[in-house]
Design a protein around this motif. Structure first.
Motif, PDB file in Angstrom:
ATOM      1  N   LEU A 124       2.510  -1.793 -12.496  1.00  0.00           N
ATOM      2  CA  LEU A 124       3.529  -0.999 -11.824  1.00  0.00           C
ATOM      3  C   LEU A 124       3.952  -1.615 -10.499  1.00  0.00           C
ATOM      4  O   LEU A 124       5.116  -1.534 -10.106  1.00  0.00           O
ATOM      5  N   LEU A 125       2.995  -2.243  -9.801  1.00  0.00           N
ATOM      6  CA  LEU A 125       3.282  -2.823  -8.495  1.00  0.00           C
ATOM      7  C   LEU A 125       3.612  -4.308  -8.565  1.00  0.00           C
ATOM      8  O   LEU A 125       4.124  -4.876  -7.597  1.00  0.00           O
ATOM      9  N   GLY A 126       3.288  -4.960  -9.695  1.00  0.00           N
ATOM     10  CA  GLY A 126       3.517  -6.385  -9.818  1.00  0.00           C
ATOM     11  C   GLY A 126       2.617  -7.194  -8.900  1.00  0.00           C
ATOM     12  O   GLY A 126       3.064  -8.162  -8.277  1.00  0.00           O
ATOM     13  N   VAL A 127       1.342  -6.805  -8.795  1.00  0.00           N
ATOM     14  CA  VAL A 127       0.392  -7.499  -7.929  1.00  0.00           C
ATOM     15  C   VAL A 127      -0.775  -8.010  -8.765  1.00  0.00           C
ATOM     16  O   VAL A 127      -0.993  -7.578  -9.904  1.00  0.00           O
ATOM     17  N   SER A 128      -1.539  -8.929  -8.183  1.00  0.00           N
ATOM     18  CA  SER A 128      -2.713  -9.471  -8.861  1.00  0.00           C
ATOM     19  C   SER A 128      -3.884  -8.503  -8.735  1.00  0.00           C
ATOM     20  O   SER A 128      -3.855  -7.553  -7.946  1.00  0.00           O
ATOM     21  N   PRO A 135      -3.312  10.494 -11.095  1.00  0.00           N
ATOM     22  CA  PRO A 135      -4.348   9.471 -11.228  1.00  0.00           C
ATOM     23  C   PRO A 135      -3.959   8.347 -12.191  1.00  0.00           C
ATOM     24  O   PRO A 135      -3.412   8.595 -13.270  1.00  0.00           O
ATOM     25  N   LEU A 136      -4.243   7.103 -11.780  1.00  0.00           N
ATOM     26  CA  LEU A 136      -3.964   5.911 -12.577  1.00  0.00           C
ATOM     27  C   LEU A 136      -5.129   4.939 -12.439  1.00  0.00           C
ATOM     28  O   LEU A 136      -5.853   4.959 -11.441  1.00  0.00           O
ATOM     29  N   ARG A 137      -5.298   4.074 -13.422  1.00  0.00           N
ATOM     30  CA  ARG A 137      -6.348   3.052 -13.364  1.00  0.00           C
ATOM     31  C   ARG A 137      -5.774   1.758 -12.799  1.00  0.00           C
ATOM     32  O   ARG A 137      -4.556   1.584 -12.700  1.00  0.00           O
ATOM     33  N   SER A 138      -6.660   0.838 -12.438  1.00  0.00           N
ATOM     34  CA  SER A 138      -6.230  -0.390 -11.782  1.00  0.00           C
ATOM     35  C   SER A 138      -5.310  -1.219 -12.669  1.00  0.00           C
ATOM     36  O   SER A 138      -4.346  -1.824 -12.193  1.00  0.00           O
ATOM     37  N   GLY A 139      -5.581  -1.258 -13.977  1.00  0.00           N
ATOM     38  CA  GLY A 139      -4.734  -2.026 -14.879  1.00  0.00           C
ATOM     39  C   GLY A 139      -3.303  -1.513 -14.896  1.00  0.00           C
ATOM     40  O   GLY A 139      -2.351  -2.299 -14.986  1.00  0.00           O
ATOM     41  N   GLN A 140      -3.128  -0.200 -14.793  1.00  0.00           N
ATOM     42  CA  GLN A 140      -1.784   0.368 -14.730  1.00  0.00           C
ATOM     43  C   GLN A 140      -1.110   0.035 -13.407  1.00  0.00           C
ATOM     44  O   GLN A 140       0.069  -0.317 -13.369  1.00  0.00           O
ATOM     45  N   LEU A 141      -1.867   0.130 -12.318  1.00  0.00           N
ATOM     46  CA  LEU A 141      -1.306  -0.112 -10.995  1.00  0.00           C
ATOM     47  C   LEU A 141      -0.883  -1.565 -10.816  1.00  0.00           C
ATOM     48  O   LEU A 141       0.123  -1.846 -10.158  1.00  0.00           O
ATOM     49  N   GLU A 142      -1.628  -2.492 -11.399  1.00  0.00           N
ATOM     50  CA  GLU A 142      -1.253  -3.910 -11.293  1.00  0.00           C
ATOM     51  C   GLU A 142       0.131  -4.150 -11.883  1.00  0.00           C
ATOM     52  O   GLU A 142       0.969  -4.848 -11.303  1.00  0.00           O
ATOM     53  N   ALA A 170       0.811  -1.215   0.000  1.00  0.00           N
ATOM     54  CA  ALA A 170       0.000   0.000   0.000  1.00  0.00           C
ATOM     55  C   ALA A 170       0.850   1.273   0.000  1.00  0.00           C
ATOM     56  O   ALA A 170       0.519   2.233  -0.705  1.00  0.00           O
ATOM     57  N   PRO A 171       1.944   1.363   0.761  1.00  0.00           N
ATOM     58  CA  PRO A 171       2.779   2.574   0.692  1.00  0.00           C
ATOM     59  C   PRO A 171       3.326   2.840  -0.704  1.00  0.00           C
ATOM     60  O   PRO A 171       3.393   3.990  -1.141  1.00  0.00           O
ATOM     61  N   ALA A 172       3.723   1.770  -1.417  1.00  0.00           N
ATOM     62  CA  ALA A 172       4.229   1.943  -2.783  1.00  0.00           C
ATOM     63  C   ALA A 172       3.116   2.433  -3.704  1.00  0.00           C
ATOM     64  O   ALA A 172       3.353   3.244  -4.611  1.00  0.00           O
ATOM     65  N   LEU A 173       1.893   1.954  -3.475  1.00  0.00           N
ATOM     66  CA  LEU A 173       0.755   2.402  -4.277  1.00  0.00           C
ATOM     67  C   LEU A 173       0.494   3.887  -4.050  1.00  0.00           C
ATOM     68  O   LEU A 173       0.309   4.663  -4.996  1.00  0.00           O
ATOM     69  N   LEU A 174       0.494   4.298  -2.782  1.00  0.00           N
ATOM     70  CA  LEU A 174       0.295   5.709  -2.469  1.00  0.00           C
ATOM     71  C   LEU A 174       1.393   6.574  -3.080  1.00  0.00           C
ATOM     72  O   LEU A 174       1.142   7.680  -3.562  1.00  0.00           O
ATOM     73  N   GLU A 175       2.621   6.079  -3.077  1.00  0.00           N
ATOM     74  CA  GLU A 175       3.740   6.831  -3.644  1.00  0.00           C
ATOM     75  C   GLU A 175       3.551   7.054  -5.142  1.00  0.00           C
ATOM     76  O   GLU A 175       3.814   8.149  -5.654  1.00  0.00           O
ATOM     77  N   LEU A 176       3.097   6.028  -5.850  1.00  0.00           N
ATOM     78  CA  LEU A 176       2.860   6.161  -7.283  1.00  0.00           C
ATOM     79  C   LEU A 176       1.787   7.209  -7.574  1.00  0.00           C
ATOM     80  O   LEU A 176       1.957   8.065  -8.448  1.00  0.00           O
ATOM     81  N   LEU A 177       0.690   7.132  -6.842  1.00  0.00           N
ATOM     82  CA  LEU A 177      -0.416   8.054  -7.085  1.00  0.00           C
ATOM     83  C   LEU A 177      -0.062   9.472  -6.671  1.00  0.00           C
ATOM     84  O   LEU A 177      -0.439  10.439  -7.342  1.00  0.00           O
ATOM     85  N   ALA A 178       0.669   9.613  -5.554  1.00  0.00           N
ATOM     86  CA  ALA A 178       1.051  10.946  -5.094  1.00  0.00           C
ATOM     87  C   ALA A 178       2.085  11.575  -6.021  1.00  0.00           C
ATOM     88  O   ALA A 178       2.087  12.797  -6.218  1.00  0.00           O
ATOM     89  N   GLY A 179       2.968  10.764  -6.596  1.00  0.00           N
ATOM     90  CA  GLY A 179       4.030  11.300  -7.436  1.00  0.00           C
ATOM     91  C   GLY A 179       3.587  11.578  -8.858  1.00  0.00           C
ATOM     92  O   GLY A 179       3.802  12.674  -9.383  1.00  0.00           O
TER      93      GLY A 179
END
Length: 383
Positions: free
Chosen positions: A297-301, A288-295, A276-285
């Motif tokens: 970028l974070l390497g998560v399911s 806005p991103l969509r879930s497909g991008q975040l998956e 979750a901290p890495a997710l917040l860092e991506l969005l704060a930096g």
């Protein structure tokens, strides 16, 4: 000079989290700057929707601008080779996160040509900068850059051109229409993209930062014009422009540091293995991103990301915008969330030692009252 010194001092003292956030912010800002310099008109919100693949960049694309997706692909590719590791890693990750619609070029060959054209502009910028003599004086280096760009066939601002064009030659013999073609935009973004590497080599900066807004078109034109008054004003204009660019970067660095501290406060109660901290860092930096991008970028399911988003949403740290049925997630660090509430609760709860001291003090008071022959009830009545 003072503005550049403050920027370098801030970079030297910045924590790793601050530098990661700064790299994400500069990556986004450089893409937006290049697109706007090419002539594309859009808002920041529209850029994020386009980057996520849920909207076109502009309702009326500029006719003379380079195709936006090819342009961003070329910039991201170049930044993967940056000597600044934080920026290179961010660019590498965001290459796969670029879900923007394909450029409407008509065929695949034209799309490849557009990407090659943007790459050729960056290669020309590399060649121009390699020919400049090293200079440790910022103002002299900036003047040298503008002089070289003003004499370059690609980076010198082009002028409007009047061109006769034959119309319906079979129906109306000899009739011609004179049209005025728009001037092609000056791709100064390529020089601003690479300029930080020049100053890193000269020892002026510790990291190769992109420098959006460093090139002034009026100064480029003055180098080839006969307006001597403009030529006399150029040094002051360049100094002011350099100061503004350095102060803008310093402001971005300060904002990144503020966000880093704010994100650290929001991690109370998180497991060490949480992403979750890495997710917040991506969005704060980046924004806005969509879930497909975040998956990616974070390497998560998908399930893992949904769990993280739900946790952060419950804590009041996320906002969500829906476009064409797709959710774009962004951070909301202005409101007090559940993590801060947990922190306040923990700080307001009495510890075991504090309760023990309180009980001991009350026992001493009872002993004194008993010794003097006054009970606690009598004392209360007298009070």
């Amino acid at each position: 000079m003072l503005a550049l010194g403050r920027l370098e001092g801030g970079l030297a003292m910045a924590a790793p989290a601050t530098l990661r956030l700064l790299a994400l912010r500069l990556l986004r800002d450089m893409l937006i700057t290049a697109l706007r310099q090419e002539g594309h008109g859009f808002t920041d919100q529209r850029f994020h929707a386009w980057f996520a693949g849920v909207a076109t960049l502009s309702d009326e694309p500029a006719r003379t601008a380079r195709p936006p997706r090819a342009l961003c692909e070329a910039i991201l590719t170049e930044l993967t080779h940056s000597s600044w590791n934080a920026l290179a890693q961010a660019a590498t990750r965001f290459q796969a996160a670029l879900l923007a619609p394909s450029d409407d070029t008509g065929n695949r060959l034209a799309a490849e040509t557009a990407y090659q054209d943007a790459g050729a502009v960056i290669a020309a910028a590399h060649d121009l900068l390699s020919r400049l003599a090293p200079s440790s004086h910022p103002l002299a280096a900036s003047a040298q850059l503008h002089a070289a760009a003003g004499d370059h066939v690609l980076f010198a601002p082009s002028e409007r051109a009047v061109e006769p064009m034959a119309i319906w030659p079979d129906a109306v013999a000899g009739k011609r229409l004179t049209v005025e073609r728009l001037a092609l935009p000056c791709p100064r973004w390529a020089l601003e993209l690479l300029w930080g590497a020049q100053w890193r080599k000269s020892g002026l900066l510790s990291h190769a930062l992109p420098f959006p807004g460093l090139i002034r078109l009026d100064v480029l034109r003055a180098n080839t014009a006969t307006d001597f008054a403009m030529l006399e004003e150029s040094p002051a204009i360049l100094a002011t422009t350099l100061r503004d660019a350095a102060q803008t970067l310093s402001a971005s660095l300060s904002e990144a540091d503020r966000l880093a501290h704010r994100l650290a406060e929001c991690q109370i109660g998180q497991r060490r293995s949480s992403r979750a901290p890495a997710l917040l860092e991506l969005l704060a930096g980046f924004g806005p991103l969509r879930s497909g991008q975040l998956e990616g970028l974070l390497g998560v399911s998908r399930l893992g990301l949904r769990t993280m988003l739900g946790t952060l949403d419950t804590a009041g740290l996320l906002t969500r915008t829906t476009l064409s049925g797709v959710h774009l997630y962004a951070t909301d660090l202005s409101a007090r969330g559940a993590y801060e509430a947990q922190d306040d609760l923990a700080s307001s709860t009495f510890s075991t030692s504090a309760l023990g001291e309180y009980d001991a003090a009350m026992a001493k008071i009872d002993a004194l009252l008993t010794k003097s022959g006054v009970t606690a009830d009598d004392s209360d009545r007298e009070a």
